[in-house]
Design a protein around this motif. Structure first.
Motif, mmCIF file in Angstrom:
data_model
loop_
_atom_site.group_PDB
_atom_site.id
_atom_site.type_symbol
_atom_site.label_atom_id
_atom_site.label_comp_id
_atom_site.label_asym_id
_atom_site.label_seq_id
_atom_site.Cartn_x
_atom_site.Cartn_y
_atom_site.Cartn_z
ATOM 1 N N UNK A 41 45.576 46.801 32.438
ATOM 2 C CA UNK A 41 45.250 46.927 31.015
ATOM 3 C C UNK A 41 44.746 45.628 30.393
ATOM 4 N N UNK A 42 44.514 44.584 31.206
ATOM 5 C CA UNK A 42 43.813 43.412 30.659
ATOM 6 C C UNK A 42 42.401 43.817 30.228
ATOM 7 N N UNK A 58 43.801 38.956 29.761
ATOM 8 C CA UNK A 58 42.868 38.643 30.842
ATOM 9 C C UNK A 58 42.903 37.155 31.155
ATOM 10 N N UNK A 59 43.056 36.337 30.118
ATOM 11 C CA UNK A 59 43.107 34.886 30.313
ATOM 12 C C UNK A 59 44.415 34.470 30.986
ATOM 13 N N UNK A 93 40.655 26.662 34.892
ATOM 14 C CA UNK A 93 39.972 26.548 36.184
ATOM 15 C C UNK A 93 39.912 27.874 36.941
ATOM 16 N N UNK A 94 40.538 28.920 36.412
ATOM 17 C CA UNK A 94 40.569 30.203 37.102
ATOM 18 C C UNK A 94 39.192 30.871 37.025
ATOM 19 N N UNK A 95 38.544 30.997 38.163
ATOM 20 C CA UNK A 95 37.173 31.500 38.175
ATOM 21 C C UNK A 95 37.088 32.993 37.874
ATOM 22 N N UNK A 96 38.129 33.758 38.185
ATOM 23 C CA UNK A 96 38.035 35.201 37.956
ATOM 24 C C UNK A 96 37.969 35.538 36.475
ATOM 25 N N UNK A 97 38.637 34.743 35.622
ATOM 26 C CA UNK A 97 38.527 34.992 34.177
ATOM 27 C C UNK A 97 37.076 34.812 33.739
#
Length: 356
Positions: A68-69, A146-147, A127-131
């Motif tokens: 649910x993000x 999501x963050x 630094x999280x690339x997927x976000x």
């Protein structure tokens, strides 16, 4: 920064109880209930879940809180949660032996995630690339969940003090964050070895299956073309049609691994064949070297139907019996909470939360 000596020492403290039982450790892994499960999910994760259960104590969850993000239709989310659980069972995961559960039914995940939100640093999250990939250009309108969800992922793992996590290449960064959070928590609260520094289990080439329409892109549930993927619930005719239409090039099959690497569509199909057959890709390349794609695709179709057909049929059967799937999930929740509850209580005492 986290202390490297603590990181090196901590895992051994947590492995000893499992080794005494003839096991290698405890595993936590999960799958999001979003969209249809496909071949990449099966080869990269779900098939391995069943293979690991003899060597590890295993907890497998449907990560509905992560789902649910991004907004999900509530009715579809509930149905897809059951579908993921059914896929675990159909692939051979023993629901009586292991914990199969949905993440949201174990509140300790969210409770520990808040503490980890306070341990993790904003710089780490940035630094999280997927976000960056999922939020795209419109980051200001992305959800806070999501963050922050890498902190929840760390909580998923550490609420059970899991010693190992099966991960694909795209999840390695999140596991590194989990390790950093564990080390920082242990240091901040003067609790050396409280959380293990979880180790990754990476299964090589089979963890990354590419699109049947574009060998340079990962197979994805979100691809608008259903012909880009083989869904676990596809029947034999659908599997055959998708493999026939899979993108190739005008040349015969590659004769060497070096040649295959230069031809991503051919390389992807060879990798799928090797993974389904449990054979080395070099061996498969040698068998089909110089042959026509039509001959190779016929062999791949036969193999895919033989391997995936029974899984899809069992999934379909289980989905017609939601009461049974729900009973497996309830039992899994009880097992998971029996482990997570005492660990969360220890975390609360360590942090200094008062229990009146």
């Amino acid at each position: 920064m986290p202390d490297a000596n603590t990181a090196a020492a901590a895992p051994n403290l947590h492995l000893a109880p499992y080794q005494a039982r003839g096991l290698k450790g405890r595993i936590l892994s999960g799958v999001q209930p979003t969209g249809n499960l496909h071949l990449g999910n099966y080869l990269g994760a779900i098939r391995n879940f069943a293979r690991l259960q003899g060597d590890y104590e295993c907890l497998y969850c449907v990560v509905d809180m992560h789902a649910i993000t991004l907004w999900q239709d509530p009715k579809e989310l509930a149905s897809q949660t059951r579908e993921i659980a059914a896929a675990f069972l159909a692939a051979g995961v023993d629901g009586a032996r292991n914990a199969i559960f949905n993440q949201s039914a174990v509140p300790e995940h969210a409770q520990l995630a808040w503490i980890f939100n306070c341990v993790a640093r904003v710089g780490w999250m940035n630094r999280m690339t997927q976000f960056k990939e999922k939020a795209g250009k419109d980051r200001e309108n992305a959800s806070l969940g999501l963050y922050a969800y890498p902190a929840l992922m760390a909580a998923d793992i550490l609420i059970y003090k899991a010693t190992h996590v099966p991960v694909g290449e795209d999840q390695k960064q999140h596991l590194e964050l989990t390790r950093d959070i564990a080390i920082k928590f242990n240091n901040d609260y003067h609790a050396p070895g409280f959380f293990p520094v979880t180790e990754p289990l990476i299964f090589g080439a089979a963890t990354r299956v590419m699109s049947l329409r574009d060998g340079t892109k990962k197979m994805s549930k979100s691809d608008p073309s259903d012909f880009s993927r083989i869904n676990l619930t596809d029947d034999a005719d659908a599997i055959a049609q998708k493999i026939r239409r899979a993108k190739t090039d005008p040349h015969p099959m590659p004769e060497t691994a070096a040649d295959a690497e230069k031809r991503p569509d051919a390389d992807n199909l060879l990798g799928i064949y090797a993974a389904l057959a449990d054979r080395a890709k070099d061996e498969v390349i040698g068998e089909f070297a110089g042959k026509q794609f039509s001959e190779f695709k016929a062999a791949l179709t036969e193999l895919a139907v033989a391997r995936l057909g029974p899984v899809g049929a069992e999934m379909q059967r289980l989905m017609k019996d939601p009461g049974h799937v729900d009973s497996v999930l309830r039992a899994g929740v009880e097992k998971a909470r029996a482990i997570a509850g005492p660990i969360l209580a220890d975390v609360y005492r360590t942090v200094g939360f008062l229990k009146p």
